[in-house]
Scaffold this motif. Structure first.
Motif, mmCIF file in Angstrom:
data_model
loop_
_atom_site.group_PDB
_atom_site.id
_atom_site.type_symbol
_atom_site.label_atom_id
_atom_site.label_comp_id
_atom_site.label_asym_id
_atom_site.label_seq_id
_atom_site.Cartn_x
_atom_site.Cartn_y
_atom_site.Cartn_z
ATOM 1 N N ARG A 72 0.842 -1.209 0.000
ATOM 2 C CA ARG A 72 0.000 0.000 0.000
ATOM 3 C C ARG A 72 0.872 1.252 0.000
ATOM 4 N NH1 ARG A 72 -3.333 -2.824 3.820
ATOM 5 N NH2 ARG A 72 -2.508 -1.521 5.495
ATOM 6 N N GLN A 73 1.970 1.233 0.758
ATOM 7 C CA GLN A 73 2.870 2.389 0.785
ATOM 8 C C GLN A 73 3.511 2.612 -0.574
ATOM 9 O OE1 GLN A 73 3.182 4.586 3.410
ATOM 10 N NE2 GLN A 73 4.173 5.782 1.802
ATOM 11 N N LEU A 74 3.857 1.531 -1.264
ATOM 12 C CA LEU A 74 4.386 1.682 -2.629
ATOM 13 C C LEU A 74 3.371 2.410 -3.500
ATOM 14 C CD1 LEU A 74 6.004 -1.829 -3.307
ATOM 15 C CD2 LEU A 74 7.148 0.284 -2.580
ATOM 16 N N GLY A 75 2.096 2.077 -3.336
ATOM 17 C CA GLY A 75 1.048 2.733 -4.110
ATOM 18 C C GLY A 75 0.932 4.212 -3.800
ATOM 19 N N VAL A 76 1.006 4.568 -2.532
ATOM 20 C CA VAL A 76 0.936 5.979 -2.131
ATOM 21 C C VAL A 76 2.112 6.753 -2.722
ATOM 22 C CG1 VAL A 76 1.108 7.549 -0.144
ATOM 23 C CG2 VAL A 76 -0.384 5.540 -0.028
ATOM 24 N N ASP A 77 3.312 6.211 -2.526
ATOM 25 C CA ASP A 77 4.503 6.896 -3.028
ATOM 26 C C ASP A 77 4.542 6.926 -4.554
ATOM 27 O OD1 ASP A 77 5.289 7.319 -0.417
ATOM 28 O OD2 ASP A 77 6.714 5.648 -0.397
ATOM 29 N N GLY A 78 4.148 5.825 -5.171
ATOM 30 C CA GLY A 78 4.137 5.764 -6.625
ATOM 31 C C GLY A 78 3.193 6.779 -7.235
ATOM 32 N N LEU A 79 1.998 6.890 -6.677
ATOM 33 C CA LEU A 79 1.027 7.847 -7.206
ATOM 34 C C LEU A 79 1.513 9.284 -7.013
ATOM 35 C CD1 LEU A 79 -1.668 8.128 -8.629
ATOM 36 C CD2 LEU A 79 -2.766 8.163 -6.379
ATOM 37 N N ARG A 80 2.120 9.555 -5.873
ATOM 38 C CA ARG A 80 2.652 10.895 -5.602
ATOM 39 C C ARG A 80 3.756 11.234 -6.617
ATOM 40 N NH1 ARG A 80 3.604 10.578 -0.118
ATOM 41 N NH2 ARG A 80 1.518 11.413 0.197
ATOM 42 N N MET A 81 4.657 10.288 -6.842
ATOM 43 C CA MET A 81 5.738 10.529 -7.788
ATOM 44 C C MET A 81 5.209 10.652 -9.219
ATOM 45 S SD MET A 81 8.817 8.203 -6.233
ATOM 46 C CE MET A 81 10.012 8.781 -7.439
ATOM 47 N N HIS A 82 4.168 9.886 -9.523
ATOM 48 C CA HIS A 82 3.544 9.963 -10.847
ATOM 49 C C HIS A 82 2.987 11.357 -11.099
ATOM 50 C CE1 HIS A 82 0.138 9.205 -13.704
ATOM 51 N NE2 HIS A 82 1.144 8.642 -14.351
ATOM 52 N N SER A 83 2.362 11.946 -10.086
ATOM 53 C CA SER A 83 1.779 13.277 -10.278
ATOM 54 C C SER A 83 2.862 14.310 -10.580
ATOM 55 C CB SER A 83 0.940 13.693 -9.074
ATOM 56 O OG SER A 83 1.747 13.943 -7.960
ATOM 57 N N PHE A 84 4.031 14.197 -9.948
ATOM 58 C CA PHE A 84 5.131 15.111 -10.263
ATOM 59 C C PHE A 84 5.668 14.856 -11.666
ATOM 60 C CE2 PHE A 84 5.409 15.916 -5.670
ATOM 61 C CZ PHE A 84 5.468 17.293 -5.710
ATOM 62 N N ARG A 85 5.708 13.599 -12.083
ATOM 63 C CA ARG A 85 6.160 13.286 -13.440
ATOM 64 C C ARG A 85 5.215 13.900 -14.464
ATOM 65 N NH1 ARG A 85 4.727 11.218 -18.342
ATOM 66 N NH2 ARG A 85 3.329 9.837 -17.295
ATOM 67 N N ILE A 86 3.914 13.787 -14.236
ATOM 68 C CA ILE A 86 2.925 14.373 -15.151
ATOM 69 C C ILE A 86 3.113 15.893 -15.212
ATOM 70 C CG2 ILE A 86 0.447 14.815 -15.470
ATOM 71 C CD1 ILE A 86 1.262 11.970 -16.232
ATOM 72 N N GLN A 87 3.249 16.517 -14.058
ATOM 73 C CA GLN A 87 3.439 17.962 -14.015
ATOM 74 C C GLN A 87 4.718 18.362 -14.756
ATOM 75 O OE1 GLN A 87 3.841 19.596 -10.062
ATOM 76 N NE2 GLN A 87 3.469 21.681 -10.767
ATOM 77 N N ALA A 88 5.792 17.624 -14.528
ATOM 78 C CA ALA A 88 7.074 17.948 -15.160
ATOM 79 C C ALA A 88 7.025 17.780 -16.671
ATOM 80 C CB ALA A 88 8.186 17.080 -14.572
ATOM 81 N N ASP A 89 6.290 16.777 -17.144
ATOM 82 C CA ASP A 89 6.270 16.481 -18.576
ATOM 83 C C ASP A 89 5.230 17.269 -19.365
ATOM 84 O OD1 ASP A 89 8.322 14.700 -18.265
ATOM 85 O OD2 ASP A 89 7.102 12.904 -18.514
ATOM 86 N N GLU A 113 12.773 1.966 -3.451
ATOM 87 C CA GLU A 113 13.594 0.813 -3.819
ATOM 88 C C GLU A 113 14.009 0.008 -2.593
ATOM 89 O OE1 GLU A 113 17.164 1.867 -6.005
ATOM 90 O OE2 GLU A 113 17.987 2.955 -4.305
ATOM 91 N N ALA A 114 14.241 0.681 -1.473
ATOM 92 C CA ALA A 114 14.595 -0.028 -0.240
ATOM 93 C C ALA A 114 13.413 -0.857 0.259
ATOM 94 C CB ALA A 114 15.043 0.959 0.832
ATOM 95 N N LEU A 115 12.210 -0.314 0.156
ATOM 96 C CA LEU A 115 11.016 -1.041 0.578
ATOM 97 C C LEU A 115 10.791 -2.273 -0.297
ATOM 98 C CD1 LEU A 115 8.632 -1.089 2.531
ATOM 99 C CD2 LEU A 115 7.407 0.420 0.966
ATOM 100 N N VAL A 116 10.979 -2.137 -1.599
ATOM 101 C CA VAL A 116 10.836 -3.280 -2.510
ATOM 102 C C VAL A 116 11.894 -4.338 -2.190
ATOM 103 C CG1 VAL A 116 11.013 -4.050 -4.912
ATOM 104 C CG2 VAL A 116 9.690 -1.998 -4.361
#
Length: 130
Positions: A72-89, A113-116
Motif C-alpha cells: 500500500r505504501q508503494l502505491g501511495v509513493d508511486g502515485l505521488r511521484m507519478h503526479s510530479f512526473r505528469i506535471q514535469a512532462d 527501492e529499499a522497501l521493494v
C-alpha cells in the motif's frame, strides 16, 4: 541482458545539481520511471494483471488496495511521484520549489527501492550520495 532501470535513477540523481529547469524536470521523470518499473515488476510477481491503457494508474490503485501495508505504501509513493512526473512532462507553468521537489523525488525513489528490496528479502541497492 535486460535493461537495468536503476540507470534512470542514476541519471536523475546526476541531473539534480543542474540548474536548468529542463534537467530538473527530466530528473523528476526519470526517477518516476525507475520506481514505476520496479513497482510493476513487484506487482506482477504478486499477480497484478493491469493492462494498457492506463497501466500507471491501475498499478498504483492496485497497490493502494493491497492487504500488505508495505505494498500500500508503494502505491501511495508511486502515485505521488507519478503526479510530479505528469506535471514535469506536461505542465508548462513553473514548478514551485523545483530544486526541493527534485531532492524529495529522489529521496522517495530510494525509499521506494529499499522497501521493494526488503519485501523481496534483499539488501537495498547502495544509496546514491551527493
Amino acid at each position: 541482458m535486460p535493461f537495468d532501470w536503476r540507470e534512470f535513477l542514476v541519471i536523475a540523481h546526476g541531473l539534480r545539481s543542474d540548474h536548468s529547469e529542463g534537467a530538473r524536470r527530466t530528473s523528476l521523470g526519470r526517477s518516476y520511471y525507475y520506481i514505476y518499473n520496479l513497482g510493476l515488476k513487484k506487482a506482477r510477481a504478486l499477480h497484478f494483471k493491469g493492462k494498457l491503457p492506463g497501466l500507471h494508474r491501475q498499478l498504483w490503485d492496485w497497490c493502494q488496495n493491497h492487504t500488505d501495508p508495505n505494498i500500500r505504501q508503494l502505491g501511495v509513493d508511486g502515485l505521488r511521484m507519478h503526479s510530479f512526473r505528469i506535471q514535469a512532462d506536461y505542465d508548462a507553468a513553473p514548478i514551485p520549489n523545483l530544486a526541493f521537489e527534485v531532492t524529495r523525488q529522489l529521496a522517495r525513489a530510494q525509499t521506494f527501492e529499499a522497501l521493494v528490496a526488503r519485501s523481496n528479502g534483499q539488501q537495498p541497492p547502495p544509496t546514491l550520495t551527493p
